[in-house]
Design a protein around this motif. Structure first.
Motif, short mmCIF file in Angstrom:
data_model
loop_
_atom_site.label_atom_id
_atom_site.label_comp_id
_atom_site.label_asym_id
_atom_site.label_seq_id
_atom_site.Cartn_x
_atom_site.Cartn_y
_atom_site.Cartn_z
N LYS A 171 1.21 -1.18 -0.19
CA LYS A 171 -0.31 -0.06 0.17
C LYS A 171 0.51 1.55 -0.27
O LYS A 171 0.70 1.98 -0.31
CB LYS A 171 -0.97 -0.53 1.32
N LEU A 172 1.67 1.20 0.81
CA LEU A 172 3.02 1.91 0.74
C LEU A 172 3.83 2.61 -0.51
O LEU A 172 4.56 3.72 -0.50
CB LEU A 172 3.67 2.16 2.27
N GLY A 173 4.04 1.76 -1.44
CA GLY A 173 4.52 1.74 -2.63
C GLY A 173 5.57 0.72 -2.88
O GLY A 173 6.27 0.95 -3.58
N PHE A 174 6.26 0.26 -1.56
CA PHE A 174 7.40 -0.90 -1.66
C PHE A 174 7.20 -1.40 -2.61
O PHE A 174 6.48 -1.94 -3.21
CB PHE A 174 8.09 -0.92 -0.56
N GLY A 175 8.22 -1.97 -3.13
CA GLY A 175 9.06 -2.67 -4.25
C GLY A 175 8.97 -3.68 -3.64
O GLY A 175 8.91 -3.85 -2.63
N THR A 176 8.69 -4.82 -4.47
CA THR A 176 8.78 -6.75 -3.95
C THR A 176 10.01 -7.15 -3.60
O THR A 176 10.75 -7.55 -2.21
CB THR A 176 8.61 -7.58 -5.16
N GLU A 177 11.34 -6.49 -4.48
CA GLU A 177 12.46 -6.66 -3.33
C GLU A 177 12.91 -5.72 -2.76
O GLU A 177 13.36 -6.54 -1.43
CB GLU A 177 13.51 -6.38 -4.69
N GLU A 178 12.57 -4.87 -2.50
CA GLU A 178 12.06 -4.12 -1.20
C GLU A 178 11.86 -4.22 0.14
O GLU A 178 12.07 -4.93 1.45
CB GLU A 178 12.12 -2.48 -1.31
N ALA A 179 10.47 -4.88 -0.23
CA ALA A 179 9.95 -5.21 0.63
C ALA A 179 10.51 -7.05 1.29
O ALA A 179 10.36 -6.86 2.71
CB ALA A 179 8.63 -5.58 0.36
N ARG A 180 10.90 -7.98 0.11
CA ARG A 180 11.47 -8.32 0.69
C ARG A 180 12.44 -8.68 1.46
O ARG A 180 12.66 -9.34 2.84
CB ARG A 180 11.51 -9.52 -0.77
N GLU A 181 13.52 -7.80 1.44
CA GLU A 181 14.77 -7.86 2.09
C GLU A 181 14.22 -7.00 4.24
O GLU A 181 14.84 -7.81 4.26
CB GLU A 181 15.45 -6.54 1.40
N LEU A 182 13.14 -6.16 4.18
CA LEU A 182 12.94 -5.92 5.03
C LEU A 182 12.27 -6.96 6.06
O LEU A 182 12.45 -7.82 7.45
CB LEU A 182 11.51 -5.14 5.36
N VAL A 183 11.08 -7.59 4.92
CA VAL A 183 11.12 -9.39 5.83
C VAL A 183 11.59 -10.31 6.44
O VAL A 183 11.99 -10.76 7.49
CB VAL A 183 9.55 -9.36 4.99
N GLU A 184 13.04 -10.26 5.30
CA GLU A 184 14.03 -11.23 5.66
C GLU A 184 15.05 -10.25 6.89
O GLU A 184 15.03 -11.50 7.64
CB GLU A 184 15.00 -11.05 4.33
N GLN A 185 15.01 -9.10 7.17
CA GLN A 185 15.86 -8.76 8.33
C GLN A 185 14.94 -9.50 9.63
O GLN A 185 14.95 -9.41 10.47
CB GLN A 185 15.67 -7.18 7.76
N ILE A 186 13.41 -8.73 9.03
CA ILE A 186 12.96 -9.46 10.47
C ILE A 186 13.03 -11.23 10.65
O ILE A 186 13.04 -11.50 11.79
CB ILE A 186 10.96 -9.20 10.37
N LEU A 187 13.24 -11.73 9.97
CA LEU A 187 13.07 -13.18 9.60
C LEU A 187 14.21 -14.15 10.97
O LEU A 187 13.93 -14.74 11.48
CB LEU A 187 12.09 -13.65 8.28
N PHE A 188 15.18 -13.24 10.45
CA PHE A 188 16.38 -14.03 9.77
C PHE A 188 17.47 -13.13 11.29
O PHE A 188 18.16 -13.27 11.49
CB PHE A 188 17.38 -13.75 8.90
N ASP A 189 16.51 -11.98 11.45
CA ASP A 189 17.16 -11.64 13.26
C ASP A 189 17.19 -12.83 14.29
O ASP A 189 16.04 -13.47 14.31
CB ASP A 189 16.34 -10.29 13.54
N PRO A 190 18.89 -12.69 14.96
CA PRO A 190 18.70 -13.91 15.62
C PRO A 190 17.12 -13.69 17.07
O PRO A 190 16.99 -14.41 18.10
CB PRO A 190 19.65 -13.25 16.47
N ARG A 191 17.04 -12.24 17.25
CA ARG A 191 15.88 -11.57 18.07
C ARG A 191 13.56 -12.33 17.95
O ARG A 191 13.77 -12.51 18.58
CB ARG A 191 15.68 -10.12 18.15
N THR A 192 14.14 -12.82 16.72
CA THR A 192 13.01 -12.96 16.12
C THR A 192 12.43 -14.94 16.68
O THR A 192 13.61 -15.64 16.27
CB THR A 192 12.61 -13.13 14.51
N SER A 193 11.07 -14.46 17.32
CA SER A 193 10.59 -15.91 17.76
C SER A 193 9.22 -15.88 17.07
O SER A 193 8.21 -14.75 16.79
CB SER A 193 10.03 -16.07 18.72
N LEU A 194 9.38 -16.79 16.26
CA LEU A 194 8.02 -16.32 14.47
C LEU A 194 7.09 -17.38 15.12
O LEU A 194 7.68 -18.42 15.96
CB LEU A 194 8.80 -16.98 13.61
N VAL A 195 5.82 -16.56 15.57
CA VAL A 195 5.23 -17.45 16.43
C VAL A 195 3.97 -17.93 15.20
O VAL A 195 3.09 -17.56 14.28
CB VAL A 195 3.44 -16.15 17.20
#
Length: 134
Positions: A50-74
């Motif tokens: 909705k904010l106009g992010f491109g696919t690659e930019e969104a993917r990179e941000l999601v990767e940062q969230i998913l692979f951050d060692p502090r993340t516990s995906l519920v």
């Protein structure tokens, strides 16, 4: 300290000119553990679109969230029915927030900038991060 992180925290952190950018970055940096419901990932990507992010930019941000060692995906399947219990007088459009609240209730802390969600969390005795919105 760990907390459930709502999608708006990741969104404000990603958008440098957003009103809560600095605060969201401080929240993210201050938490030892990020409890991230899978629905938050979907909601974050939807908002990036909705904010106009491109696919690659969104993917990179999601990767940062998913692979951050502090993340516990519920795996939020355990909370899907509990979300209905927390809806009470609210309509179905608040269902996602109710699922996030159910997880936050168990975790004891919730990071969000959503004022309605914050009000509901307060009623349930969930610690809010940040404690006060500026």
């Amino acid at each position: 300290m760990g907390a459930v992180i709502d999608s708006n925290v990741f969104i404000y952190a990603a958008i440098e000119n957003s009103e809560y950018h600095k605060s969201a970055m401080n929240v993210i940096r201050s938490l030892d553990g990020w409890i991230v419901p899978t629905i938050v990932i979907y909601e974050t990507v939807w908002n990036f679109r909705k904010l106009g992010f491109g696919t690659e930019e969104a993917r990179e941000l999601v990767e940062q969230i998913l692979f951050d060692p502090r993340t516990s995906l519920v795996d939020d399947r355990r909370y899907l029915l509990g979300g209905f219990e927390l809806l009470k007088e609210l309509g179905l459009r608040h269902y996602i927030d109710s699922v996030i609240l159910a997880i936050g209730k168990e975790a004891g802390a919730l990071a969000t900038y959503d004022k309605k969600l914050r009000n509901q969390a307060t009623r349930l005795g969930i610690k809010l991060i940040p404690e006060v919105l500026e």
